[in-house]
Design an enzyme around this catalytic site. Sequence first.
Site, PDB file in Angstrom:
ATOM      1  N   ASN A 102      -4.344  29.397   9.305  1.00 51.37           N
ATOM      2  CA  ASN A 102      -3.177  28.544   9.531  1.00 51.37           C
ATOM      3  C   ASN A 102      -3.196  28.195  11.011  1.00 51.37           C
ATOM      4  O   ASN A 102      -2.851  29.016  11.850  1.00 51.37           O
ATOM      5  CB  ASN A 102      -1.892  29.306   9.152  1.00 51.37           C
ATOM      6  CG  ASN A 102      -0.637  28.508   9.471  1.00 51.37           C
ATOM      7  OD1 ASN A 102      -0.718  27.329   9.834  1.00 51.37           O
ATOM      8  ND2 ASN A 102       0.518  29.146   9.357  1.00 51.37           N
ATOM      9  N   GLU A 106       8.076  30.187   9.607  1.00 49.32           N
ATOM     10  CA  GLU A 106       8.478  29.274  10.691  1.00 49.32           C
ATOM     11  C   GLU A 106       9.215  28.066  10.135  1.00 49.32           C
ATOM     12  O   GLU A 106      10.145  27.549  10.763  1.00 49.32           O
ATOM     13  CB  GLU A 106       7.231  28.871  11.511  1.00 49.32           C
ATOM     14  CG  GLU A 106       6.752  30.033  12.368  1.00 49.32           C
ATOM     15  CD  GLU A 106       5.249  30.091  12.600  1.00 49.32           C
ATOM     16  OE1 GLU A 106       4.562  29.078  12.427  1.00 49.32           O
ATOM     17  OE2 GLU A 106       4.763  31.192  12.950  1.00 49.32           O
TER      18      GLU A 106
END
Length: 258
Positions: A10, A98
């Site tokens: 990621n 997030e």
Amino acid sequence: MNRIPFICGNWKMNNLVSDSVALLDGILPRLSEVQGVEVGAAPPMTSVHAVSKRLAGSGFALAAQNVHHEMSGAFTGEVSVAMLKDVGCRYVLVGHSERRTLFGETDDTCRQKVNASLQGGLRVILCIGETLDEREGHRTLEIVSRQLNVALAECSSEHAADIVVAYEPVWAIGTGKTATPAQAQEVHAHIRAELANKLGQPAADCIRIQYGGSMKPANAADLLSQTDVDGGLIGGASLKPDDFLSICIAARNSITHS
Ligand code: PGA
């Protein structure tokens, strides 16, 4: 149960196009060392197309970091499932912590994104995990159950092959703190039991459950050797080809040792 381990980077909001291509070029030539492991990454949206063109035929799994649940229309700044498929994405991350904490995404937003993605033929990496407060309050299993059950509310066993779950304790993401292998295994086993309740045991047995949160070369082998840890979602360590490949090699070794 033979689940193919899945290691996915990621890259978050890092890398210009040239950096993304250079990172990929550091990984692709060594994919032959990790046969039997599914390897991929979620580049930032501006790099997805260039990465897609570069990896043609390599088997590397291209993922997007986000998607919108509507098919098209007046949604400024958003990207649809069809657009991601059009540029070669195989997966999309849904519900990363997030997105939840910084951008207000809820379990229900995740449910809409999961439904739209699966309907449109895009596989989902559903991210779930507890905060430090929740862990200290002994609520970890309750929290991941809720996140999982709401997001997958409309899924059935036929979707199993297109679902990956990433267990990412929020307190471990980007902090250098990692869940111990025993902590990870406890939650992963619980997630698999919840998946079995919801989708049936055969479906639960084929869904990969990744661990995410400061996974790195030094701790990957121990985490990946756990029965229900089927891969990793890698942030910081995915930005360095050598570290990322070391984690992929640990995943390959976990196959031979299981
Ligand atoms: P980290 O990030 O490996 O840097 O902790 C993991 C993630 O956010 O998916």
